[in-house]
Scaffold this motif. Sequence first.
Motif, PDB file in Angstrom:
ATOM      1  N   LEU A  59       6.801   6.541  14.628  1.00  0.00           N
ATOM      2  CA  LEU A  59       7.809   6.385  15.673  1.00  0.00           C
ATOM      3  C   LEU A  59       8.767   5.299  15.210  1.00  0.00           C
ATOM      4  O   LEU A  59       8.332   4.214  14.825  1.00  0.00           O
ATOM      5  N   LEU A  60      10.034   5.584  15.237  1.00  0.00           N
ATOM      6  CA  LEU A  60      11.074   4.659  14.779  1.00  0.00           C
ATOM      7  C   LEU A  60      11.825   4.142  15.992  1.00  0.00           C
ATOM      8  O   LEU A  60      12.430   4.921  16.740  1.00  0.00           O
ATOM      9  N   TYR A  61      11.752   2.832  16.216  1.00  0.00           N
ATOM     10  CA  TYR A  61      12.441   2.219  17.350  1.00  0.00           C
ATOM     11  C   TYR A  61      13.177   0.983  16.863  1.00  0.00           C
ATOM     12  O   TYR A  61      12.561   0.068  16.312  1.00  0.00           O
ATOM     13  N   GLU A  62      14.490   0.983  17.059  1.00  0.00           N
ATOM     14  CA  GLU A  62      15.355  -0.127  16.667  1.00  0.00           C
ATOM     15  C   GLU A  62      15.104  -0.568  15.228  1.00  0.00           C
ATOM     16  O   GLU A  62      14.994  -1.755  14.927  1.00  0.00           O
ATOM     17  N   GLY A  63      14.964   0.398  14.336  1.00  0.00           N
ATOM     18  CA  GLY A  63      14.791   0.110  12.915  1.00  0.00           C
ATOM     19  C   GLY A  63      13.384  -0.248  12.484  1.00  0.00           C
ATOM     20  O   GLY A  63      13.136  -0.447  11.298  1.00  0.00           O
ATOM     21  N   ASN A  64      12.456  -0.324  13.421  1.00  0.00           N
ATOM     22  CA  ASN A  64      11.061  -0.650  13.102  1.00  0.00           C
ATOM     23  C   ASN A  64      10.193   0.595  13.186  1.00  0.00           C
ATOM     24  O   ASN A  64      10.391   1.443  14.063  1.00  0.00           O
ATOM     25  N   HIS A  65       9.225   0.691  12.281  1.00  0.00           N
ATOM     26  CA  HIS A  65       8.319   1.825  12.223  1.00  0.00           C
ATOM     27  C   HIS A  65       7.002   1.490  12.919  1.00  0.00           C
ATOM     28  O   HIS A  65       6.442   0.407  12.693  1.00  0.00           O
ATOM     29  N   TYR A  66       6.526   2.444  13.742  1.00  0.00           N
ATOM     30  CA  TYR A  66       5.269   2.271  14.469  1.00  0.00           C
ATOM     31  C   TYR A  66       4.363   3.465  14.172  1.00  0.00           C
ATOM     32  O   TYR A  66       4.791   4.618  14.295  1.00  0.00           O
ATOM     33  N   ASP A  67       3.128   3.165  13.785  1.00  0.00           N
ATOM     34  CA  ASP A  67       2.172   4.213  13.470  1.00  0.00           C
ATOM     35  C   ASP A  67       1.676   4.883  14.740  1.00  0.00           C
ATOM     36  O   ASP A  67       1.412   4.222  15.755  1.00  0.00           O
ATOM     37  N   ALA A  68       1.544   6.200  14.655  1.00  0.00           N
ATOM     38  CA  ALA A  68       1.008   6.998  15.753  1.00  0.00           C
ATOM     39  C   ALA A  68       0.357   8.228  15.138  1.00  0.00           C
ATOM     40  O   ALA A  68       0.417   8.426  13.927  1.00  0.00           O
ATOM     41  N   PHE A  69      -0.272   9.041  15.975  1.00  0.00           N
ATOM     42  CA  PHE A  69      -0.813  10.302  15.475  1.00  0.00           C
ATOM     43  C   PHE A  69      -0.908  11.321  16.598  1.00  0.00           C
ATOM     44  O   PHE A  69      -0.989  10.967  17.774  1.00  0.00           O
ATOM     45  N   PHE A  70      -0.845  12.576  16.196  1.00  0.00           N
ATOM     46  CA  PHE A  70      -1.121  13.682  17.100  1.00  0.00           C
ATOM     47  C   PHE A  70      -2.579  14.054  16.898  1.00  0.00           C
ATOM     48  O   PHE A  70      -3.087  14.030  15.769  1.00  0.00           O
ATOM     49  N   SER A  71      -3.259  14.414  17.963  1.00  0.00           N
ATOM     50  CA  SER A  71      -4.628  14.896  17.840  1.00  0.00           C
ATOM     51  C   SER A  71      -4.782  16.168  18.663  1.00  0.00           C
ATOM     52  O   SER A  71      -4.092  16.361  19.668  1.00  0.00           O
ATOM     53  N   MET A  72      -5.680  17.007  18.204  1.00  0.00           N
ATOM     54  CA  MET A  72      -5.978  18.244  18.914  1.00  0.00           C
ATOM     55  C   MET A  72      -7.440  18.190  19.319  1.00  0.00           C
ATOM     56  O   MET A  72      -8.314  17.936  18.483  1.00  0.00           O
ATOM     57  N   GLY A  73      -7.687  18.410  20.592  1.00  0.00           N
ATOM     58  CA  GLY A  73      -9.048  18.386  21.094  1.00  0.00           C
ATOM     59  C   GLY A  73      -9.868  19.544  20.555  1.00  0.00           C
ATOM     60  O   GLY A  73      -9.364  20.403  19.827  1.00  0.00           O
ATOM     61  N   VAL A  74     -11.127  19.584  20.935  1.00  0.00           N
ATOM     62  CA  VAL A  74     -12.033  20.626  20.445  1.00  0.00           C
ATOM     63  C   VAL A  74     -12.490  21.575  21.561  1.00  0.00           C
ATOM     64  O   VAL A  74     -13.344  22.421  21.337  1.00  0.00           O
ATOM     65  N   GLN A  75     -11.911  21.443  22.757  1.00  0.00           N
ATOM     66  CA  GLN A  75     -12.277  22.319  23.858  1.00  0.00           C
ATOM     67  C   GLN A  75     -11.871  23.762  23.553  1.00  0.00           C
ATOM     68  O   GLN A  75     -11.127  24.034  22.614  1.00  0.00           O
ATOM     69  N   GLU A  76     -12.344  24.690  24.381  1.00  0.00           N
ATOM     70  CA  GLU A  76     -11.985  26.099  24.202  1.00  0.00           C
ATOM     71  C   GLU A  76     -10.472  26.280  24.239  1.00  0.00           C
ATOM     72  O   GLU A  76      -9.899  27.021  23.464  1.00  0.00           O
ATOM     73  N   SER A  77      -9.835  25.600  25.151  1.00  0.00           N
ATOM     74  CA  SER A  77      -8.374  25.572  25.201  1.00  0.00           C
ATOM     75  C   SER A  77      -7.963  24.119  24.888  1.00  0.00           C
ATOM     76  O   SER A  77      -7.805  23.300  25.784  1.00  0.00           O
ATOM     77  N   PRO A  78      -7.837  23.808  23.595  1.00  0.00           N
ATOM     78  CA  PRO A  78      -7.696  22.401  23.194  1.00  0.00           C
ATOM     79  C   PRO A  78      -6.424  21.728  23.711  1.00  0.00           C
ATOM     80  O   PRO A  78      -5.376  22.340  23.800  1.00  0.00           O
ATOM     81  N   ARG A  79      -6.598  20.455  24.038  1.00  0.00           N
ATOM     82  CA  ARG A  79      -5.477  19.629  24.478  1.00  0.00           C
ATOM     83  C   ARG A  79      -4.927  18.883  23.271  1.00  0.00           C
ATOM     84  O   ARG A  79      -5.667  18.456  22.403  1.00  0.00           O
TER      85      ARG A  79
END
Length: 137
Positions: A59-79
């Motif tokens: 994530l880039l905010y005002e020239g600074n980089h911030y670490d993040a991640f997307f995750s996918m759940g393991v449910q039948e209909s994953p979130r």
Amino acid sequence: MSDKSIQQAFSWKVISDQKIVKQIDKSAMLYKTTGIPVEIRWFFTLEQLSPGKKENVTLLYEGNHYDAFFSMGVQESPRSRLVWRSDFSSIIQSRFQNLYRSWKHDNEDPEGSGYIVFKRKSAILYEVFFDTIINDK
């Protein structure tokens, strides 16, 4: 499922193929995470993310980089979720102090609202802005 005709899903609003807006809620403010509705996963290119997997993003905010991640759940209909670290969470809390104080003290109906605007630069880089209104441009 990738239906780009969907313009709004829960607290998310698609502005364009490159820009989406998230209304800040309690989980985004206090718990450093937000759910990504299945209807708008296409914006974040999450269609191929397998259950139980993560994908690092910046994530880039005002020239600074911030670490993040997307995750996918393991449910039948994953979130799917976007999760960021405390450094980015501190910015949200500082930018929207009234919301933060309300939710921190269990007020479920705070006054005002805040929005995170995500502008896609690439599949792993999103420029972020904050606002108190939704700007459709």
